[in-house]
Design a protein around this motif. Sequence first.
Motif, PDB file in Angstrom:
ATOM      1  N   MET A   1      45.247  57.082  65.258  1.00 56.43           N
ATOM      2  CA  MET A   1      46.208  56.068  64.799  1.00 56.43           C
ATOM      3  C   MET A   1      45.468  54.956  64.072  1.00 56.43           C
ATOM      4  N   SER A   2      46.021  54.501  62.980  1.00 55.76           N
ATOM      5  CA  SER A   2      45.402  53.440  62.195  1.00 55.76           C
ATOM      6  C   SER A   2      45.412  52.125  62.967  1.00 55.76           C
ATOM      7  N   GLN A   3      44.433  51.293  62.662  1.00 51.16           N
ATOM      8  CA  GLN A   3      44.351  49.988  63.305  1.00 51.16           C
ATOM      9  C   GLN A   3      45.318  49.005  62.639  1.00 51.16           C
ATOM     10  N   PRO A   4      45.964  48.146  63.432  1.00 48.78           N
ATOM     11  CA  PRO A   4      46.844  47.132  62.828  1.00 48.78           C
ATOM     12  C   PRO A   4      46.057  46.185  61.927  1.00 48.78           C
ATOM     13  N   LEU A   5      46.658  45.838  60.819  1.00 54.89           N
ATOM     14  CA  LEU A   5      46.094  44.852  59.903  1.00 54.89           C
ATOM     15  C   LEU A   5      46.870  43.557  60.057  1.00 54.89           C
ATOM     16  N   THR A   6      46.192  42.443  59.916  1.00 56.91           N
ATOM     17  CA  THR A   6      46.805  41.135  60.159  1.00 56.91           C
ATOM     18  C   THR A   6      47.367  40.534  58.883  1.00 56.91           C
ATOM     19  N   ILE A   7      48.583  40.042  58.983  1.00 62.60           N
ATOM     20  CA  ILE A   7      49.147  39.150  57.970  1.00 62.60           C
ATOM     21  C   ILE A   7      48.966  37.753  58.548  1.00 62.60           C
ATOM     22  N   PRO A   8      47.995  36.984  58.084  1.00 59.53           N
ATOM     23  CA  PRO A   8      47.715  35.699  58.737  1.00 59.53           C
ATOM     24  C   PRO A   8      48.893  34.733  58.645  1.00 59.53           C
ATOM     25  N   ALA A   9      49.012  33.881  59.627  1.00 57.67           N
ATOM     26  CA  ALA A   9      50.058  32.862  59.603  1.00 57.67           C
ATOM     27  C   ALA A   9      49.983  32.066  58.309  1.00 57.67           C
ATOM     28  N   ARG A  10      51.128  31.923  57.647  1.00 49.25           N
ATOM     29  CA  ARG A  10      51.246  31.120  56.429  1.00 49.25           C
ATOM     30  C   ARG A  10      50.552  31.731  55.216  1.00 49.25           C
ATOM     31  N   ARG A  11      50.094  32.988  55.333  1.00 46.69           N
ATOM     32  CA  ARG A  11      49.345  33.621  54.265  1.00 46.69           C
ATOM     33  C   ARG A  11      49.923  34.990  53.929  1.00 46.69           C
ATOM     34  N   GLY A  12      49.313  35.658  52.947  1.00 52.21           N
ATOM     35  CA  GLY A  12      49.781  36.967  52.516  1.00 52.21           C
ATOM     36  C   GLY A  12      48.730  38.044  52.681  1.00 52.21           C
ATOM     37  N   LYS A  13      49.171  39.287  52.545  1.00 56.12           N
ATOM     38  CA  LYS A  13      48.276  40.446  52.620  1.00 56.12           C
ATOM     39  C   LYS A  13      48.896  41.565  51.809  1.00 56.12           C
ATOM     40  N   ALA A  14      48.066  42.292  51.061  1.00 53.64           N
ATOM     41  CA  ALA A  14      48.532  43.429  50.269  1.00 53.64           C
ATOM     42  C   ALA A  14      47.701  44.657  50.612  1.00 53.64           C
ATOM     43  N   HIS A  15      48.286  45.845  50.388  1.00 57.39           N
ATOM     44  CA  HIS A  15      47.599  47.082  50.761  1.00 57.39           C
ATOM     45  C   HIS A  15      48.170  48.224  49.945  1.00 57.39           C
ATOM     46  N   ARG A  16      47.310  49.176  49.580  1.00 61.57           N
ATOM     47  CA  ARG A  16      47.767  50.378  48.881  1.00 61.57           C
ATOM     48  C   ARG A  16      48.323  51.370  49.888  1.00 61.57           C
ATOM     49  N   VAL A  17      49.421  52.034  49.525  1.00 59.35           N
ATOM     50  CA  VAL A  17      50.077  53.014  50.396  1.00 59.35           C
ATOM     51  C   VAL A  17      50.386  54.250  49.566  1.00 59.35           C
ATOM     52  N   ALA A  18      50.032  55.419  50.078  1.00 59.23           N
ATOM     53  CA  ALA A  18      50.276  56.666  49.360  1.00 59.23           C
ATOM     54  C   ALA A  18      51.684  57.174  49.640  1.00 59.23           C
ATOM     55  N   LYS A  19      52.238  57.899  48.685  1.00 61.60           N
ATOM     56  CA  LYS A  19      53.546  58.514  48.862  1.00 61.60           C
ATOM     57  C   LYS A  19      53.557  59.345  50.146  1.00 61.60           C
ATOM     58  N   GLY A  20      54.598  59.160  50.950  1.00 59.31           N
ATOM     59  CA  GLY A  20      54.740  59.893  52.195  1.00 59.31           C
ATOM     60  C   GLY A  20      54.207  59.159  53.409  1.00 59.31           C
ATOM     61  N   GLU A  21      53.324  58.187  53.211  1.00 59.28           N
ATOM     62  CA  GLU A  21      52.849  57.382  54.334  1.00 59.28           C
ATOM     63  C   GLU A  21      53.940  56.401  54.759  1.00 59.28           C
ATOM     64  N   THR A  22      53.849  55.918  55.997  1.00 60.04           N
ATOM     65  CA  THR A  22      54.781  54.912  56.469  1.00 60.04           C
ATOM     66  C   THR A  22      54.031  53.625  56.801  1.00 60.04           C
ATOM     67  N   VAL A  23      54.752  52.524  56.718  1.00 60.19           N
ATOM     68  CA  VAL A  23      54.211  51.217  57.042  1.00 60.19           C
ATOM     69  C   VAL A  23      55.059  50.625  58.169  1.00 60.19           C
ATOM     70  N   ARG A  24      54.420  50.375  59.293  1.00 64.12           N
ATOM     71  CA  ARG A  24      55.105  49.749  60.425  1.00 64.12           C
ATOM     72  C   ARG A  24      54.795  48.258  60.382  1.00 64.12           C
TER      73      ARG A  24
END
Length: 199
Positions: A1-24
């Motif tokens: 299982m992938s490790q959770p990535l943090t969206i810091p308080a008051r800040r942003g985060k971006a990430h590449r996602v491949a077709k068919g993957e899910t984002v929780r």
Amino acid sequence: MSQPLTIPARRGKAHRVAKGETVRVINTHGEQVIDTWAFNAEDLTEFMSMEHSRAHMLKIIPVVGDILRTNRRRPILTLVEDTSGGIHDTIIAACDRHRYAFLGVEGHHDNCEDNLHAAMREIGLEAPETPSPLNLFMNIPVHPDRSVSFEAPVSTPGSFVRLKAEMDLVIAFSACPQDILPINGVGHLPTEAHFVVEP
């Protein structure tokens, strides 16, 4: 299982996602609004559009099974699971420096528009504009007189939504820094949230 990535308080985060993957997307502490954008990884001028999505869903709040579409009306994300109470927003624009000036803030205030662009630059990309976001966990009820109001989220700590990528995309989040209106809960300060990209 992938490790959770943090969206810091008051800040942003971006990430590449491949077709068919899910984002929780996890509301770690509950009641934190997460502005969410998605861009076609091959052409950033194609992006998830709330205006186009509403026209196809025929509703203002997506539910499990609903497809979110781009400004070219192609599927980009599907909502496949939601444990948060099902209250989200597709109407309100991302907060920006002009919004906080309108609310009486003098000088700089962290905002979702700046967070989007900073998050994209962090992974070497430039968002061509600031589309209207999918405001996960945001509670904007429409009243019988057709007015709307800004209310506290109904999401609870650890609740989440799961989104399936329908194309190779770049997803971007902002842990909304709104601390004037009760968007992130009455008396609550913005907090960090997390997301996990899964096969």
